[in-house]
Write a protein that holds these residues in place. Structure first.
Motif, PDB file in Angstrom:
ATOM      1  N   ALA A 163       0.837  -1.212   0.000  1.00 32.43           N
ATOM      2  CA  ALA A 163       0.000   0.000   0.000  1.00 32.43           C
ATOM      3  C   ALA A 163       0.872   1.264   0.000  1.00 32.43           C
ATOM      4  O   ALA A 163       1.253   1.755  -1.057  1.00 32.43           O
ATOM      5  CB  ALA A 163      -0.963  -0.055   1.167  1.00 32.43           C
ATOM      6  N   LYS A 208      -5.325   5.003   3.733  1.00 30.07           N
ATOM      7  CA  LYS A 208      -4.191   4.275   3.133  1.00 30.07           C
ATOM      8  C   LYS A 208      -4.566   2.843   2.765  1.00 30.07           C
ATOM      9  O   LYS A 208      -3.743   1.938   2.823  1.00 30.07           O
ATOM     10  CB  LYS A 208      -2.953   4.291   4.059  1.00 30.07           C
ATOM     11  N   GLY A 250      -9.858  -4.862   0.360  1.00 22.34           N
ATOM     12  CA  GLY A 250     -10.108  -4.702   1.791  1.00 22.34           C
ATOM     13  C   GLY A 250      -8.871  -5.081   2.576  1.00 22.34           C
ATOM     14  O   GLY A 250      -7.744  -4.923   2.100  1.00 22.34           O
TER      15      GLY A 250
HETATM   16  N1  URA Z   1      -3.433  -3.514   3.972  1.00 23.52           N
HETATM   17  C1  URA Z   1      -4.471  -4.246   3.499  1.00 23.52           C
HETATM   18  O1  URA Z   1      -4.714  -5.375   3.952  1.00 23.52           O
HETATM   19  N2  URA Z   1      -5.234  -3.692   2.543  1.00 23.52           N
HETATM   20  C2  URA Z   1      -4.989  -2.482   2.024  1.00 23.52           C
HETATM   21  O2  URA Z   1      -5.725  -2.048   1.122  1.00 23.52           O
HETATM   22  C3  URA Z   1      -3.897  -1.740   2.530  1.00 23.52           C
HETATM   23  C4  URA Z   1      -3.129  -2.292   3.502  1.00 23.52           C
END
Ligand code: URA
Ligand code: PRP
Length: 210
Positions: A136, A193, A200
């Motif tokens: 992310a 974020k 998810g």
């Molecule tokens: N961690 C996750 O599991 N999903 C995201 O969208 C971002 C970080």
């Protein structure tokens, strides 16, 4: 994206991801698909693997062929969600060693918090394949790479199922010597974020904790 970023974006991946992303997909099916996509990622990451020459006998004839030196690899899932990718990659390279890095993102600062580190003793001699379904902000990837580099690891590959362009840019620019394999680069990060459209919280969906 930089040349150290490889996005699979194959029709089979898009198909599998459409099931994975669906909020109605069961935990069982979610886990199975994470495993399948991880196998595809591992297949791609092994494209430059070195092979050793060997001679074997088929039922018909002797032949010179080649085999992978499975002993030179270590898989390191980033806990928790990376664990969901381990079965898939171990199916492909069953004799690789396995380490673990424990990390979670602080929900307010979004900074990773490191809580566990256990890797094979000879880690500096191995090619390390880091596993985390979500890249992310890139903070967790960055910390995991720094930990491994501080232990002397020279060859690192990072496998993720979904990446955000912001995080991928950050880590691929900072670590031109690391190759980032991702099955799909999504659109953006939201204010919390999370990857959009994403899937998810990967850890919660793999382990059914929410
Ligand atoms: N961690 C996750 O599991 N999903 C995201 O969208 C971002 C970080
Ligand atoms: C998720 C994911 C990555 C991290 C990615 O872990 O599995 O490790 O977030 O975010 P970043 O790129 O912004 O660092 P999470 O903190 O949800 O922990 P979990 O795997 O234990 O659920």
């Amino acid at each position: 994206m930089h040349k150290n970023v490889i996005e699979l974006k194959h029709p089979l991946i898009i198909h599998k991801l459409s099931i994975l992303r669906d909020k109605n997909t069961s935990t069982k099916e979610f886990r199975e698909i994470v495993g399948e996509i991880s196998m595809f990622l591992c297949y791609e990451a092994m494209k430059d693997a070195e092979l050793n020459d060997i001679t074997i006998e088929t039922p018909i004839a002797k032949m010179d062929t080649q085999r992978l030196n499975e002993d030179r690899y270590a898989f390191i899932p980033i806990l928790r969600a990376g664990l969901g990718m381990l079965d898939g990659v171990i199916n492909v390279i069953p004799n690789a060693k396995v380490g673990h890095i424990g990390m979670y993102r602080n929900e307010e600062t979004f900074e990773p918090v490191n809580y566990f580190f256990k890797v094979p003793k000879d880690i500096e001699k191995r090619e390390v394949i880091l596993l985390d379904p979500m890249l992310a902000t890139g903070g967790s990837a960055e910390d995991a790479i720094e930990l491994l580099k501080s232990k002397g690891v020279e060859k690192i590959k990072f496998l993720s199922i979904i990446s955000a362009p912001e995080g991928l840019k950050r880590v691929s620019e900072k670590y031109p010597d690391v190759v980032f394999y991702t099955s799909y680069i999504d659109d953006h990060l939201n204010e919390n974020k999370y990857i959009v459209p994403g899937l998810g919280d990967a850890g919660d969906r793999i382990f059914g904790t929410k």
